[in-house]
Design a protein around this motif. Structure first.
Motif, mmCIF file in Angstrom:
data_model
loop_
_atom_site.group_PDB
_atom_site.id
_atom_site.type_symbol
_atom_site.label_atom_id
_atom_site.label_comp_id
_atom_site.label_asym_id
_atom_site.label_seq_id
_atom_site.Cartn_x
_atom_site.Cartn_y
_atom_site.Cartn_z
ATOM 1 N N CYS A 83 24.357 -88.485 64.716
ATOM 2 C CA CYS A 83 24.571 -89.899 64.992
ATOM 3 C C CYS A 83 26.008 -90.245 64.629
ATOM 4 C CB CYS A 83 23.596 -90.753 64.180
ATOM 5 S SG CYS A 83 23.977 -92.519 64.284
ATOM 6 N N CYS A 86 26.029 -93.125 61.572
ATOM 7 C CA CYS A 86 25.631 -92.874 60.182
ATOM 8 C C CYS A 86 25.749 -91.409 59.766
ATOM 9 C CB CYS A 86 24.205 -93.362 59.938
ATOM 10 S SG CYS A 86 22.960 -92.333 60.758
ATOM 11 N N CYS A 116 21.485 -92.422 66.380
ATOM 12 C CA CYS A 116 20.076 -92.314 65.999
ATOM 13 C C CYS A 116 19.399 -93.634 66.371
ATOM 14 C CB CYS A 116 19.932 -91.984 64.521
ATOM 15 S SG CYS A 116 20.362 -93.337 63.419
ATOM 16 N N CYS A 119 20.222 -96.744 64.133
ATOM 17 C CA CYS A 119 21.574 -97.272 64.357
ATOM 18 C C CYS A 119 21.671 -97.958 65.706
ATOM 19 C CB CYS A 119 22.613 -96.156 64.270
ATOM 20 S SG CYS A 119 22.963 -95.636 62.573
#
Ligand SMILES: [Zn+2]
Length: 171
Positions: A83, A86, A116, A119
């Motif tokens: 991701c 993050c 992800c 997020c």
């Protein structure tokens, strides 16, 4: 006549893969020379020919850089299945348009990242600034790996001779 032939540029750089009839046309038209033969013998009514396995063009051709096709899979691979907001490695990644499409964001390498689900949900239809998230690194168009085009052919032992040319000058 079956079988495939590796075509090298005049400077020995691997260019593409062609079939035997096309390879013969290049050779008989003096456009290419044979560097390696395979074990096939082609018989016509009056003659027989050894089939080429690797040919080299007599004149250097300019080839535009091959480009990687823009797909989810390729974006995830570029982002190493991580991701980009993050840093979590996830196997249920989503594709995020950094500048959302409805805000005029384009479907291009530099506007797409792996994100992800949490997020992506948090970011929603906002820009990164509005959502107060930051990208790990700026997205980019990946370079295509020329050699990945040819290596599948190496599974066939008839193409064994290709190895000498595919990995030339490669570190
Ligand atoms: Zn995330």
């Amino acid at each position: 006549m079956n079988g495939v032939v590796l075509v090298l540029n005049q400077d020995y750089e691997p260019l593409n893969v062609t079939n035997l009839p096309r390879a013969f046309r290049l050779v008989f038209g003096a456009k290419a020379e044979i560097l390696e033969y395979d074990h096939q013998v082609i018989r016509t009514v009056s003659r027989e020919f050894h089939a080429p396995s690797v040919i080299r063009l007599q004149h250097r051709v300019h080839r535009p850089r091959p480009r990687v096709k823009l797909t989810r899979r390729e974006v995830f691979a570029r982002d190493r299945h991580t991701c980009q907001y993050c840093g979590r490695v996830a196997n249920d990644l989503t594709l995020d348009h950094i500048l959302p499409r409805h805000r005029g964001g384009s479907h291009t390498w530099d506007n797409l990242v792996a994100a992800c689900k949490p997020c992506n949900h948090r970011k929603g239809g906002k820009t990164p600034e509005e959502a107060r998230v930051r990208l790990l690194r700026p997205p980019f168009e990946p370079r295509s790996d020329l050699y990945s085009l040819f290596t599948p052919y190496l599974a066939d032992e008839r193409n064994e001779a290709w190895r000498n040319y595919l990995f030339l000058g490669r570190n």
